[in-house]
Design an enzyme around this catalytic site. Structure first.
Site, mmCIF file in Angstrom:
data_model
loop_
_atom_site.group_PDB
_atom_site.id
_atom_site.type_symbol
_atom_site.label_atom_id
_atom_site.label_comp_id
_atom_site.label_asym_id
_atom_site.label_seq_id
_atom_site.Cartn_x
_atom_site.Cartn_y
_atom_site.Cartn_z
ATOM 1 N N ASP A 27 0.944 -1.183 -0.007
ATOM 2 C CA ASP A 27 -0.046 -0.040 0.110
ATOM 3 C C ASP A 27 0.810 1.193 0.003
ATOM 4 O O ASP A 27 1.472 1.610 1.053
ATOM 5 C CB ASP A 27 -0.762 0.205 1.225
ATOM 6 C CG ASP A 27 -1.656 1.456 1.470
ATOM 7 O OD1 ASP A 27 -1.793 2.430 0.517
ATOM 8 O OD2 ASP A 27 -2.548 1.316 2.813
ATOM 9 N N LYS A 79 2.939 11.271 -3.315
ATOM 10 C CA LYS A 79 1.779 10.514 -4.119
ATOM 11 C C LYS A 79 0.902 11.572 -5.077
ATOM 12 O O LYS A 79 0.318 11.380 -6.136
ATOM 13 C CB LYS A 79 0.681 9.820 -3.302
ATOM 14 C CG LYS A 79 -0.096 8.712 -4.032
ATOM 15 C CD LYS A 79 -0.627 7.806 -3.018
ATOM 16 C CE LYS A 79 -1.673 6.932 -3.744
ATOM 17 N NZ LYS A 79 -2.257 5.954 -2.541
ATOM 18 N N ASP A 197 -12.878 5.412 2.644
ATOM 19 C CA ASP A 197 -11.417 5.557 2.923
ATOM 20 C C ASP A 197 -10.880 6.991 3.459
ATOM 21 O O ASP A 197 -10.670 7.826 2.596
ATOM 22 C CB ASP A 197 -10.444 5.160 1.875
ATOM 23 C CG ASP A 197 -8.882 5.122 1.969
ATOM 24 O OD1 ASP A 197 -8.228 5.767 3.096
ATOM 25 O OD2 ASP A 197 -8.226 4.524 1.110
HETATM 26 P P1 ADP Z 1 -3.025 7.429 3.827
HETATM 27 O O1 ADP Z 1 -3.748 6.493 3.292
HETATM 28 O O2 ADP Z 1 -3.217 8.873 3.494
HETATM 29 O O3 ADP Z 1 -1.421 7.461 3.708
HETATM 30 P P2 ADP Z 1 -3.552 6.559 6.498
HETATM 31 O O4 ADP Z 1 -4.588 5.478 6.277
HETATM 32 O O5 ADP Z 1 -2.471 5.843 7.168
HETATM 33 O O6 ADP Z 1 -3.469 7.535 5.532
HETATM 34 O O7 ADP Z 1 -4.263 7.589 7.830
HETATM 35 C C1 ADP Z 1 -3.355 8.253 8.225
HETATM 36 C C2 ADP Z 1 -4.325 9.171 9.234
HETATM 37 O O8 ADP Z 1 -4.966 8.555 10.133
HETATM 38 C C3 ADP Z 1 -3.638 10.249 10.181
HETATM 39 O O9 ADP Z 1 -4.333 11.510 9.862
HETATM 40 C C4 ADP Z 1 -3.565 9.906 11.523
HETATM 41 O O10 ADP Z 1 -3.704 10.724 12.480
HETATM 42 C C5 ADP Z 1 -4.825 9.079 11.492
HETATM 43 N N1 ADP Z 1 -4.992 8.122 12.483
HETATM 44 C C6 ADP Z 1 -4.246 7.067 12.737
HETATM 45 N N2 ADP Z 1 -4.418 6.510 14.076
HETATM 46 C C7 ADP Z 1 -5.519 7.010 14.563
HETATM 47 C C8 ADP Z 1 -6.580 6.850 15.520
HETATM 48 N N3 ADP Z 1 -6.145 5.824 16.351
HETATM 49 N N4 ADP Z 1 -7.327 7.848 15.774
HETATM 50 C C9 ADP Z 1 -7.670 8.776 15.072
HETATM 51 N N5 ADP Z 1 -7.061 8.899 13.890
HETATM 52 C C10 ADP Z 1 -5.800 8.032 13.457
HETATM 53 MG MG MG Z 2 -4.323 4.741 2.095
#
Ligand code: ADP
Ligand code: MG
Length: 598
Positions: A27, A79, A197
């Protein structure tokens, strides 16, 4: 050093019995990236030696512009740039962007220039390294996920990045599709699912339809500027009202921490600032409502009735926030798929697909072409040849003729997109069929064939039926790195290594040692209170000696010190894992990984 394995009589494996092919799922996210392995029905995200499953999609550089873990300069969210032209990104004022390789963007850092493809390749290399370290073997075959709306240029750029990272892409699959696969929804006879998502900086909503082994992306929507970061900003602004002298950047960092804490607790505190769930919900109401609006729009676009939707799959770290789940439950009284880890499910789905692909399983996913592909015709209009959502791989043939007597050539302009005018679509390629024999207008029968492969990438051939004139091209978007450039990049990487192998090795060993010191210190301070005095001293000693060897700048000395330090680090890592598990944090045990790799 050679290691010999000794087996019980009769248990010796046949040669190569254990080196069956492994394929992994990646991913490659805007904020975070992950790599996962599926084997015999089990799927696990691969962690680094300290149990971190997530790799932030950030690359650091020193002032020279060299990649360096400790460099002060960094590039994040690359990205957003991948597969875009210089024109499209030149106004983003975060980086120093220049036009390189004819219309492609390059980011200038120190004296170096990096294309988005190269920076993405760097992230992929780190994931590859992580997997190889954990599995103790080389890996190259991968399935990489991309957003459902990614066009040909962005998909191709992602593949180029993988090529530069030394990876062999078995397939690119759509992120929402991967999430649905992780839940096994592809194994159901039929169904319609929303995939919601919410990541760090983007919100993607897709409607998937599963029917007769075909996954269709019926409709997609979202907002590329809406994600967890926006929730952080709102908290940070509140904090600045109560806490004097706090820098905005620092406030953002703390805000993110508070937000994540609030997912498991009723309130979160920093100094004299208290954030309750209620306060947070009222602060962020508009953001949440915006995602609901966009979700409804996708449902409308799909022409489905809300009661024809079988469930909502939650993806992305931000869907952990209770405000999101509560709102979704309120608005859509249907099954919410939220029992898998929303950070990991895209990588897991990709890994499951990767395993099916190498096993030649008959349960293969059929994907669809994400955006229509067409030809520019008279008046700058577009004639659609491959409609959006056609299942792929597939091929299409269209017939044309000349409009002038004796016309000897015909120019084709291939575009991708849903708009009526070619200028509003993405230009994929222009090419000319030359040498058409002289005939009256309307007599030649010119056929053009589009072949779209399982990754959504296109090859086009054109010929004149009554003669043998023929031409074929693999579509290279009108911009995007030319194959020659990619080849030079690969070649440079190799020749540089040969030229200056020792200096490179020294640099690598140094950065490895520096990374180790950093991580050890971090873990040590995290669990300081639980460490025995002896181990603490052993660690300090090891760190000091490693630092001394770094000052002396000698490769073999640094390697020796690292080796000597291994035992101590292992003890530290064990203690860390133990505490992590007892406090129910997520992670995968090294032993489990070893089991998986066998
Ligand atoms: P991407 O797909 O854009 O790379 P992710 O799916 O990894 O991103 O999501 C990252 C986001 O998820 C960040 O904004 C982070 O603060 C949030 N996040 C991660 N864990 C938690 C949590 N326990 N509670 C709330 N938000 C969270
Ligand atoms: Mg993602």
């Amino acid at each position: 050093m050679n290691l010999y394995d000794i087996y019980e009589p009769g248990q010796t494996p046949l040669p190569h019995q254990n080196d069956d092919i492994l394929a992994l799922g990646i991913d490659l996210g805007t904020t975070n990236s992950l790599i996962a392995l599926a084997k015999d029905g089990k799927v696990e995200v691969i962690c680094d030696e300290f149990g971190n499953s997530i790799l932030p999609s950030i690359i650091h550089f020193n002032d020279n512009g060299d990649i360096d873990h400790y460099g002060k300069n960094s590039v994040s969210s690359i990205k957003r740039f991948i597969g875009k032209s210089y024109e499209e990104v030149k106004n983003s004022n975060i980086y120093n962007i220049i036009d390189c390789y004819e219309g492609n963007p390059g980011i200038k850092i120190g004296s170096k220039i990096y294309t988005p493809v190269e920076i993405s390749a760097e992230i992929l290399k780190q994931l590859k390294k992580r997997a190889e370290k954990a599995l103790g073997r080389e890996v190259s075959k991968v399935v990489i996920t991309v957003p459902a709306y990614f066009d040909d240029a962005k998909r191709l750029a992602t593949k180029d990045a993988a090529l530069l990272a030394g990876l062999d892409v078995l397939r690119l699959i759509n992120e929402p599709t991967a999430a649905a696969v992780a839940y096994g929804l592809d194994k159901k006879k039929q169904g319609q699912y929303l995939v919601y998502d919410l990541g760090g900086g983007t919100f993607d909503i897709s409607l998937l339809k599963m029917e007769n082994d075909i996954f269709q992306v019926v409709a997609t929507g979202g907002d590329s500027e809406l994600g967890g970061d926006d929730f952080d900003k709102l908290i940070a602004e509140e904090m600045l009202k109560t806490i004097d002298g706090l820098l905005y950047k620092e406030a953002l960092r703390i805000a993110r921490k508070l937000k994540e804490e609030l997912t498991d607790k009723e309130k979160a505190e920093y100094e004299n600032f208290t954030l309750t769930r209620e306060h947070f919900a009222s602060l962020t109401k508009d953001l949440v409502n915006k995602t609901i609006k966009l979700t409804n729009k996708v449902i409308n676009d799909s022409r489905l009735l809300p009661n024809e939707i079988n469930g909502i799959v939650l993806v992305g770290g931000s869907t952990r926030m209770p405000v999101i789940k509560e709102k979704l439950k309120d608005i859509f009284p249907i099954t919410i798929y939220d029992d898998l880890d929303p950070d990991k499910i895209v990588a897991e789905g990709a890994a499951i697909q990767a395993e099916s692909l190498i096993k030649g399983s008959n349960h293969l996913l059929v994907d669809v072409n994400p955006l229509s592909i067409g030809l520019e015709i008279m008046g700058g209009m577009v004639e659609k040849i491959i409609p959006r959502n056609s299942t792929i791989p597939a091929s299409f043939i269209q017939e044309f003729t000349t409009y002038q007597d004796g016309q000897s050539g015909m120019l084709f302009h291939i575009v991708q997109g849903e708009r009526e005018l070619a200028k509003d679509c993405r230009s994929l390629a222009k090419f000319e069929l030359k040498g058409i024999p002289s005939m009256k207008a309307g007599i030649p029968r010119i056929k053009i064939k589009f072949v779209i492969d399982a990754d959504g990438l296109l090859t086009i051939s054109a010929w004149e039926e009554t003669s043998s004139v023929r031409q074929t091209i693999h579509v290279q978007p009108s911009y995007g790195l030319p194959h020659e450039v990619i080849r030079t990049m690969l070649f440079d990487a190799i020749s540089h290594a040969e030229e200056d192998l020792n200096a490179r090795k020294l640099l690598e060993v140094k950065s490895e040692a520096e990374r180790l010191i950093y991580q050890v210190n971090q873990v040590k301070s995290e669990i300081e209170n639980y460490l025995e005095k002896d181990l603490k001293e052993e660690i300090s000693l090891g760190v000091d000696e490693l630092k001394r060897s770094l000052e002396l700048n000698k490769q073999d000395l640094i390697s020796t010190e690292m080796k000597k330090f291994e035992n101590t680090i292992e003890k530290l890592a064990e203690k860390h894992l133990e505490l992590k598990f007892s406090s129910k944090l997520q992670g995968i045990k090294i032993e489990d990984l070893e089991k998986l790799s066998k």
